[in-house]
Design a protein around this motif. Structure first.
Motif, short mmCIF file in Angstrom:
data_model
loop_
_atom_site.label_atom_id
_atom_site.label_comp_id
_atom_site.label_asym_id
_atom_site.label_seq_id
_atom_site.Cartn_x
_atom_site.Cartn_y
_atom_site.Cartn_z
N ARG A 116 19.99 -67.78 35.55
CA ARG A 116 18.71 -67.20 34.81
C ARG A 116 18.11 -66.17 35.53
NH1 ARG A 116 16.19 -70.95 31.52
NH2 ARG A 116 14.15 -70.76 32.67
N ALA A 117 18.81 -65.45 36.47
CA ALA A 117 18.28 -64.35 37.21
C ALA A 117 17.63 -63.20 36.43
CB ALA A 117 19.49 -63.64 38.19
N ASN A 118 18.36 -62.73 35.36
CA ASN A 118 17.93 -62.03 34.44
C ASN A 118 16.59 -62.22 33.84
OD1 ASN A 118 19.13 -63.97 32.60
ND2 ASN A 118 19.50 -62.44 31.13
N LYS A 119 15.88 -63.17 34.20
CA LYS A 119 14.75 -63.61 33.49
C LYS A 119 13.58 -63.21 34.41
CE LYS A 119 16.73 -65.77 30.05
NZ LYS A 119 16.36 -65.22 28.80
N ILE A 120 14.00 -62.95 35.69
CA ILE A 120 12.93 -62.39 36.84
C ILE A 120 12.52 -60.84 36.76
CG2 ILE A 120 12.57 -62.36 39.25
CD1 ILE A 120 12.97 -65.19 37.89
N PRO A 121 11.27 -60.64 36.56
CA PRO A 121 10.89 -59.14 36.50
C PRO A 121 11.65 -58.49 37.76
CG PRO A 121 9.13 -60.72 36.24
CD PRO A 121 10.22 -61.62 36.51
N ALA A 131 21.88 -57.77 34.33
CA ALA A 131 21.67 -56.74 33.64
C ALA A 131 20.72 -57.44 32.51
CB ALA A 131 22.51 -55.95 33.14
N ASP A 132 20.93 -57.35 31.31
CA ASP A 132 20.43 -57.96 30.32
C ASP A 132 20.95 -59.47 30.19
OD1 ASP A 132 18.56 -56.22 29.65
OD2 ASP A 132 19.96 -55.52 27.88
N THR A 133 22.10 -59.41 30.57
CA THR A 133 22.76 -60.78 30.86
C THR A 133 23.42 -60.71 32.23
OG1 THR A 133 25.20 -59.97 30.14
CG2 THR A 133 23.73 -60.86 28.58
N VAL A 134 23.92 -61.98 32.66
CA VAL A 134 24.41 -62.14 34.13
C VAL A 134 25.90 -62.07 34.01
CG1 VAL A 134 24.61 -63.71 36.09
CG2 VAL A 134 22.05 -63.19 34.76
N THR A 135 26.62 -61.43 34.97
CA THR A 135 27.94 -61.47 35.09
C THR A 135 28.36 -61.67 36.27
OG1 THR A 135 28.22 -59.69 33.13
CG2 THR A 135 30.28 -60.03 34.29
N VAL A 136 29.51 -62.47 36.49
CA VAL A 136 29.99 -62.88 37.92
C VAL A 136 31.39 -62.42 37.76
CG1 VAL A 136 30.72 -64.72 39.42
CG2 VAL A 136 28.30 -64.85 37.96
N GLY A 137 31.90 -61.77 39.21
CA GLY A 137 33.11 -61.35 39.34
C GLY A 137 33.55 -61.43 40.80
N THR A 138 34.58 -60.49 41.16
CA THR A 138 35.00 -60.59 42.44
C THR A 138 34.29 -59.31 43.20
OG1 THR A 138 37.08 -59.32 41.88
CG2 THR A 138 37.08 -61.68 42.22
N ALA A 139 34.97 -58.69 44.12
CA ALA A 139 34.35 -57.66 44.84
C ALA A 139 33.71 -56.52 43.90
CB ALA A 139 35.29 -57.05 45.99
N HIS A 140 32.94 -55.83 44.27
CA HIS A 140 32.43 -54.67 43.21
C HIS A 140 32.33 -53.46 44.06
CE1 HIS A 140 29.64 -52.41 40.94
NE2 HIS A 140 29.63 -53.10 40.00
N PRO A 141 32.69 -52.28 43.65
CA PRO A 141 32.89 -50.99 44.42
C PRO A 141 31.63 -50.54 44.84
CG PRO A 141 33.32 -50.67 42.14
CD PRO A 141 33.18 -52.11 42.19
N ASN A 142 30.59 -50.64 44.11
CA ASN A 142 29.25 -50.25 44.55
C ASN A 142 27.71 -51.19 44.52
OD1 ASN A 142 27.38 -48.15 45.47
ND2 ASN A 142 27.14 -47.68 43.38
N PRO A 143 27.92 -52.27 45.31
CA PRO A 143 26.91 -53.41 45.25
C PRO A 143 25.75 -52.89 45.78
CG PRO A 143 28.30 -53.80 46.97
CD PRO A 143 29.16 -52.77 46.33
N ASP A 144 24.44 -53.28 45.09
CA ASP A 144 23.22 -52.73 45.65
C ASP A 144 22.55 -53.73 46.81
OD1 ASP A 144 22.34 -50.98 43.46
OD2 ASP A 144 22.94 -52.76 42.13
N VAL A 145 23.13 -54.74 46.84
CA VAL A 145 22.70 -55.74 48.08
C VAL A 145 24.18 -56.38 48.42
CG1 VAL A 145 21.52 -57.83 48.44
CG2 VAL A 145 20.45 -56.51 47.06
N ALA A 197 14.75 -70.09 39.70
CA ALA A 197 14.72 -70.34 38.23
C ALA A 197 15.71 -70.91 37.75
CB ALA A 197 14.39 -68.62 37.79
N SER A 198 17.02 -70.50 38.45
CA SER A 198 18.50 -70.79 37.74
C SER A 198 18.54 -72.38 38.06
CB SER A 198 19.61 -70.29 38.42
OG SER A 198 19.47 -68.62 38.18
N LEU A 199 18.00 -72.97 39.23
CA LEU A 199 18.32 -74.27 39.59
C LEU A 199 17.19 -75.23 39.03
CD1 LEU A 199 19.46 -74.09 43.13
CD2 LEU A 199 20.77 -74.23 41.17
N SER A 200 16.01 -74.59 38.38
CA SER A 200 14.94 -75.43 37.84
C SER A 200 15.40 -76.40 36.70
CB SER A 200 13.88 -74.64 37.56
OG SER A 200 12.82 -75.24 36.68
N LYS A 201 14.70 -77.35 36.58
CA LYS A 201 15.11 -78.24 35.37
C LYS A 201 14.53 -77.81 34.29
CE LYS A 201 15.46 -82.46 38.18
NZ LYS A 201 14.90 -83.82 38.29
N LYS A 202 13.53 -76.70 34.10
CA LYS A 202 12.87 -76.12 33.09
C LYS A 202 13.78 -75.25 32.44
CE LYS A 202 9.77 -72.61 33.14
NZ LYS A 202 10.16 -71.72 32.07
#
Length: 383
Positions: free
Chosen positions: A13-18, A39-53, A99-104
């Motif tokens: 639910r990371a995409n729900k955070i402003p 982004a508008d959705t959350v995508t998980v993968g392996t190493a990224h060529p240009n990570p922000d963090v 937000a992702s681990l919350s029961k809500k």
């Protein structure tokens, strides 16, 4: 362990955070890398060529956080993980994980607000409590030994009134040692430092941050001399307190232990500022070193303070009004606000009830610890 599956759970639910938009890469050991694109959705993968963090930590710690048994912010301050890249974005990680681990799971209550658009702050129950009382003329002071937890609850928590407790830290080892003695305990710890003009970017992830050794920051703060009045000095603000330092403090007995969230630590030289805002929980703010000036305003002053939030539902809320230098032409209703000016010094504790607006300025080199609670007023009385 399927790291990608763990990451999917951790950031569902990371995409729900402003403001939470970008690529996060977790380096979890030799050849163990997982990336999360929010982004508008959350995508998980392996190493990224240009990570922000880039977050470097062990796979075991990563799994512990995903299981809801580890605190990422505390791991950072304790020196167990390293964070590089866009540190403003990195500061949102604990919120995204929470937000992702919350029961809500009711998405209708969440709102994507990547541009950090401001909405009028909604009314809170605390406003009806303070509006029904005569305007507070001063904040009372009591020696900690003269105010029992029961009296504190009935005289200040329920009626939503601030109070200052003196001699409140007499049993804290951190308070009873000198600054030089305490420096030993900051070695090996790290903090997220606010830099640049963080006041004008209140609560924005676009503020400038840097990661730094806590011990080095404290030494620099001791020697800091302002050279440019256009920007406030660097501030180690609202960092989760490492467990090693937590052993040197004592939890206040005015709320149940299970009502507190992990305490936060604030360190900075003279001139650090937190502009006018209000929290969404009760707050016990303690002063270990130095002196701070507070400007308070009651919850029901919300509209006169032109309060705003980045969530339609409210939460942490800012104010358009500069409490130190109000512009009454721009904010005419602020002329009617009853501002309370107070100072707290070493060994003192200020109770700021849910909904009370407060502006904070350090008057000297300062170390503060605050305790937020989960006892938010939502109906007839505090939990």
């Amino acid at each position: 362990m399927e790291l990608e599956s763990v990451a999917e759970k951790l950031f569902a639910r990371a995409n729900k955070i402003p403001g939470m938009r970008g690529v996060l890469e977790f380096r979890l050991g030799e050849d163990s890398i997982v990336s999360v694109t929010v982004a508008d959705t959350v995508t998980v993968g392996t190493a990224h060529p240009n990570p922000d963090v880039i977050v470097t930590m062990t796979a075991d710690d990563f799994a512990t956080v995903a299981a809801g048994e580890g605190d990422l912010a505390r791991m950072f301050t304790s020196g167990k993980i390293r964070v590089d890249g866009d540190l403003g974005l990195a500061t949102l990680l604990p919120q995204a994980i929470g937000a992702s681990l919350s029961k809500k799971q009711d998405d209708s209550e969440d709102e994507i607000n990547a541009d950090e658009q401001r909405y009028p702050a909604p009314e809170r129950y605390a406003e009806s409590i303070t509006a029904a009382q005569p305007p507070l003329e001063k904040v009372e002071r009591y020696d900690r030994g003269d105010l029992t937890p029961e009296d504190f609850y009935h005289r200040y928590v329920l009626p939503c009134k601030p109070v200052i407790l003196t001699d409140a830290l007499r049993d804290w080892p951190l308070y009873n040692m000198s600054q030089e003695e305490s420096l030993i305990h900051f070695e090996g710890l790290q903090g997220m430092i606010r830099a640049g003009d963080y006041v004008s970017k209140t609560f924005s992830k676009n503020r400038t941050f840097r990661a730094e050794s806590m011990a080095a920051f404290v030494r620099a703060a001791q020697e800091y001399s302002a050279t440019d009045d256009s920007e406030p000095p660097p501030y180690l603000g609202s960092n989760t307190m490492p467990e090693s330092l937590e052993a040197l403090i004592r939890w206040p007995d005015y709320f149940r232990r299970d009502q507190y969230i992990p305490p936060r630590i604030w360190i900075g030289p003279k001139g650090t500022v937190t502009p006018l805002h209000r929290d969404d929980t009760d707050n016990l703010f303690t002063q270990v070193w130095g002196e701070k000036a507070f400007i308070l305003a009651a919850p029901h002053e919300r509209s006169r303070l032109y309060a705003w939030t980045t969530y339609r539902q409210g939460g942490l809320e800012g104010s358009e009004v500069d409490a130190e230098n109000p512009d009454y032409q721009k904010h005419p209703e602020a002329q009617e606000v009853n501002f309370l000016h107070i100072r707290i010094g070493p060994g003192e504790m200020l109770f700021i009830p849910d909904g009370w607006f407060h502006h904070v300025r350090s008057l000297s080199l300062s170390l503060s610890v605050n305790f937020w609670t989960t006892s938010v007023r939502r109906s007839g009385e505090a939990e």
